[in-house]
Design an enzyme around this catalytic site. Structure first.
Site, PDB file in Angstrom:
ATOM      1  N   HIS A  13      33.356   0.707 -13.537  1.00 57.01           N
ATOM      2  CA  HIS A  13      33.738   1.220 -14.874  1.00 57.01           C
ATOM      3  C   HIS A  13      35.094   1.912 -14.758  1.00 57.01           C
ATOM      4  O   HIS A  13      35.198   3.016 -14.230  1.00 57.01           O
ATOM      5  CB  HIS A  13      32.692   2.211 -15.396  1.00 57.01           C
ATOM      6  CG  HIS A  13      32.959   2.677 -16.793  1.00 57.01           C
ATOM      7  ND1 HIS A  13      32.013   2.626 -17.788  1.00 57.01           N
ATOM      8  CD2 HIS A  13      34.069   3.201 -17.362  1.00 57.01           C
ATOM      9  CE1 HIS A  13      32.528   3.097 -18.919  1.00 57.01           C
ATOM     10  NE2 HIS A  13      33.778   3.464 -18.687  1.00 57.01           N
ATOM     11  N   HIS A  15      39.153   2.580 -16.657  1.00 58.45           N
ATOM     12  CA  HIS A  15      40.168   2.452 -17.723  1.00 58.45           C
ATOM     13  C   HIS A  15      41.538   2.336 -17.065  1.00 58.45           C
ATOM     14  O   HIS A  15      41.989   3.273 -16.402  1.00 58.45           O
ATOM     15  CB  HIS A  15      40.138   3.671 -18.653  1.00 58.45           C
ATOM     16  CG  HIS A  15      38.831   3.807 -19.368  1.00 58.45           C
ATOM     17  ND1 HIS A  15      38.590   3.210 -20.590  1.00 58.45           N
ATOM     18  CD2 HIS A  15      37.691   4.426 -19.014  1.00 58.45           C
ATOM     19  CE1 HIS A  15      37.343   3.478 -20.963  1.00 58.45           C
ATOM     20  NE2 HIS A  15      36.779   4.210 -20.021  1.00 58.45           N
ATOM     21  N   LYS A 101      31.174  -4.899 -23.852  1.00 59.06           N
ATOM     22  CA  LYS A 101      31.011  -3.444 -23.930  1.00 59.06           C
ATOM     23  C   LYS A 101      30.722  -2.986 -25.350  1.00 59.06           C
ATOM     24  O   LYS A 101      31.432  -3.353 -26.288  1.00 59.06           O
ATOM     25  CB  LYS A 101      32.305  -2.772 -23.433  1.00 59.06           C
ATOM     26  CG  LYS A 101      32.351  -1.254 -23.555  1.00 59.06           C
ATOM     27  CD  LYS A 101      31.532  -0.553 -22.480  1.00 59.06           C
ATOM     28  CE  LYS A 101      31.383   0.941 -22.763  1.00 59.06           C
ATOM     29  NZ  LYS A 101      32.420   1.763 -22.163  1.00 59.06           N
ATOM     30  N   HIS A 138      28.066   2.304 -24.032  1.00 55.92           N
ATOM     31  CA  HIS A 138      28.417   3.727 -24.159  1.00 55.92           C
ATOM     32  C   HIS A 138      27.284   4.353 -24.955  1.00 55.92           C
ATOM     33  O   HIS A 138      27.175   4.160 -26.159  1.00 55.92           O
ATOM     34  CB  HIS A 138      29.766   3.915 -24.872  1.00 55.92           C
ATOM     35  CG  HIS A 138      30.163   5.354 -24.974  1.00 55.92           C
ATOM     36  ND1 HIS A 138      31.187   5.918 -24.253  1.00 55.92           N
ATOM     37  CD2 HIS A 138      29.625   6.377 -25.702  1.00 55.92           C
ATOM     38  CE1 HIS A 138      31.263   7.213 -24.516  1.00 55.92           C
ATOM     39  NE2 HIS A 138      30.340   7.512 -25.401  1.00 55.92           N
ATOM     40  N   HIS A 176      28.031   5.478 -17.372  1.00 56.08           N
ATOM     41  CA  HIS A 176      28.288   6.911 -17.133  1.00 56.08           C
ATOM     42  C   HIS A 176      27.159   7.802 -17.668  1.00 56.08           C
ATOM     43  O   HIS A 176      27.377   8.623 -18.554  1.00 56.08           O
ATOM     44  CB  HIS A 176      29.643   7.352 -17.709  1.00 56.08           C
ATOM     45  CG  HIS A 176      29.997   6.814 -19.067  1.00 56.08           C
ATOM     46  ND1 HIS A 176      29.202   6.958 -20.166  1.00 56.08           N
ATOM     47  CD2 HIS A 176      31.085   6.121 -19.485  1.00 56.08           C
ATOM     48  CE1 HIS A 176      29.783   6.377 -21.197  1.00 56.08           C
ATOM     49  NE2 HIS A 176      30.921   5.867 -20.820  1.00 56.08           N
ATOM     50  N   ASP A 249      34.747   5.709 -14.381  1.00 61.32           N
ATOM     51  CA  ASP A 249      35.216   6.054 -15.725  1.00 61.32           C
ATOM     52  C   ASP A 249      36.532   6.821 -15.657  1.00 61.32           C
ATOM     53  O   ASP A 249      36.807   7.657 -16.526  1.00 61.32           O
ATOM     54  CB  ASP A 249      34.155   6.844 -16.511  1.00 61.32           C
ATOM     55  CG  ASP A 249      34.426   6.835 -18.014  1.00 61.32           C
ATOM     56  OD1 ASP A 249      35.193   5.961 -18.479  1.00 61.32           O
ATOM     57  OD2 ASP A 249      33.885   7.698 -18.726  1.00 61.32           O
TER      58      ASP A 249
END
Ligand code: DOR
Ligand code: ZN
Length: 345
Positions: A13, A15, A101, A138, A176, A249
């Site tokens: 995971h 970004h 996602k 999420h 997460h 994350d």
């Protein structure tokens, strides 16, 4: 133990942002990890297979030649109310997209185009179940009446549990996870349900948000919870249960957007990701469980081969830089200016 050698880990995971921002952070991840599941919450979001392919090409182009062959970006699609089943079928056939996602609309950074009502996605989820495309969630409700600290717990009741009943074969990663409730839910669910855990949720409890004043660099979503939840996450991560695996994350933002009257959610940990996990595992005497959590469980869940290469970590104190350069501005990393106990060789 003063050093540990493990199979090269993957980040399930991450970004990476885009363009100049991405150029400044992508090597941090590529230095440590063999592969990373790359989040699609760009602006505009990555909603088609073609966008995912183009984003993947930009990521690889941002890496030096030597890293282009050693790092594999695993792409994801951003689910919207209107994502057609045909799009996820095309994504699966591409071999480039490894998951879809869910961002509930309004839940977090760049989630405005996310899902307003999961029922609008049932046809697409049905297709994903059929073709065995993993669904990354999420897990927070966005209802303003729900306390920010309860949004994960309420999401399980209102959205996730019903979803697992309706689509029992759908492979889901509860991303997460931040609460004991989420850990218990994952443990008690079928083999189709797994969870990623960040380093910062293993290392911090919610006191860290208010240590001597408000701490914007500890603000992320889902927000850090109280100590009993942190302890439950650590117990899950170090339990050896294959349902739990590493997902940083890591979410870089400009310093000016974090230190702001309305600061952005996201903690940048990619500069020291595996070292931070090593610290969390070492704190509970569980370094022997790090390799499976960081390098085996995620690959197995995603049905990808495990890595063969090794990395070594030494118990050797080093200082995290005060800041990194980020698209011409500053990025404040987790533990900026502080010492870490472990260092990757
Ligand atoms: O803290 C977070 N930051 N949580 C998310 O879900 C998104 C991420 C980001 O993109 O900045
Ligand atoms: Zn994220």
């Amino acid at each position: 133990m003063t050093s540990i050698t493990i199979t090269r880990p993957d980040d399930w995971h991450l970004h990476l942002r885009d363009n100049a921002q991405m150029h400044d952070v992508v090597q941090c991840s590529a230095r440590q990890f063999a592969r990373a599941i790359v989040m699609p919450n760009l602006n505009p979001p990555v909603v088609t297979t073609n966008m995912a392919k183009a984003y993947r090409a930009r990521i690889l182009a941002a890496l030096p030649g030597s890293m282009q062959s050693s790092f594999g970006p695993l792409m994801t699609l951003y689910l919207t109310d209107d994502t057609p089943p045909a799009e996820v079928i095309c994504a699966k056939e591409s071999g480039v997209v490894h998951a879809v996602k869910l961002y509930p609309a309004g839940a977090t950074t760049n989630s405005a185009a996310g899902v307003t009502d999961i029922r609008k996605c049932y046809n697409t989820l049905e297709a994903m179940q059929q073709i065995d495309m993993p669904f990354l969630v999420h897990g927070e409700v966005t209802d303003p009446d729900i306390d920010v600290f309860d949004r994960e717990h309420v999401f399980i009741e209102r959205v996730l549990f019903p979803l697992t009943q309706r689509f029992p074969k759908l492979r889901i990663v509860f991303e997460h996870v931040t609460t004991q409730d989420a850990v218990t839910f994952v443990q008690e669910s079928s083999q189709q349900i797994a969870a990623s855990i960040t380093a910062h949720h293993l290392l911090l409890n919610r006191n860290a948000l208010f240590q001597g004043g408000i701490r914007p660099h500890h603000y992320c979503l889902p927000i850090i919870k109280r100590e009993k939840h942190r302890a439950a996450l650590t117990a899950a991560a170090t339990s050896g249960n294959p349902k739990f695996f590493l997902g940083t994350d890591s979410a870089p933002h400009l310093q000016s957007n974090k230190e702001n009257a309305c600061g952005c959610a996201g903690i940048f940990t990619a500069h020291a990701a595996i070292e931070l996990y090593a610290e969390a595992f070492d704190q509970v005497g569980a370094l022997d469980k790090l390799e499976a959590f960081a390098s085996f469980h995620g690959a197995d869940f995603y049905q990808l081969p495990r890595n063969h290469e090794k990395i070594t970590l030494h118990k050797q104190s080093w200082k995290v830089p005060d800041q990194f350069s980020f698209a011409g501005e500053a990025l404040i990393p987790f533990r900026a200016g502080e010492s870490l106990a472990w260092k990757m060789a």
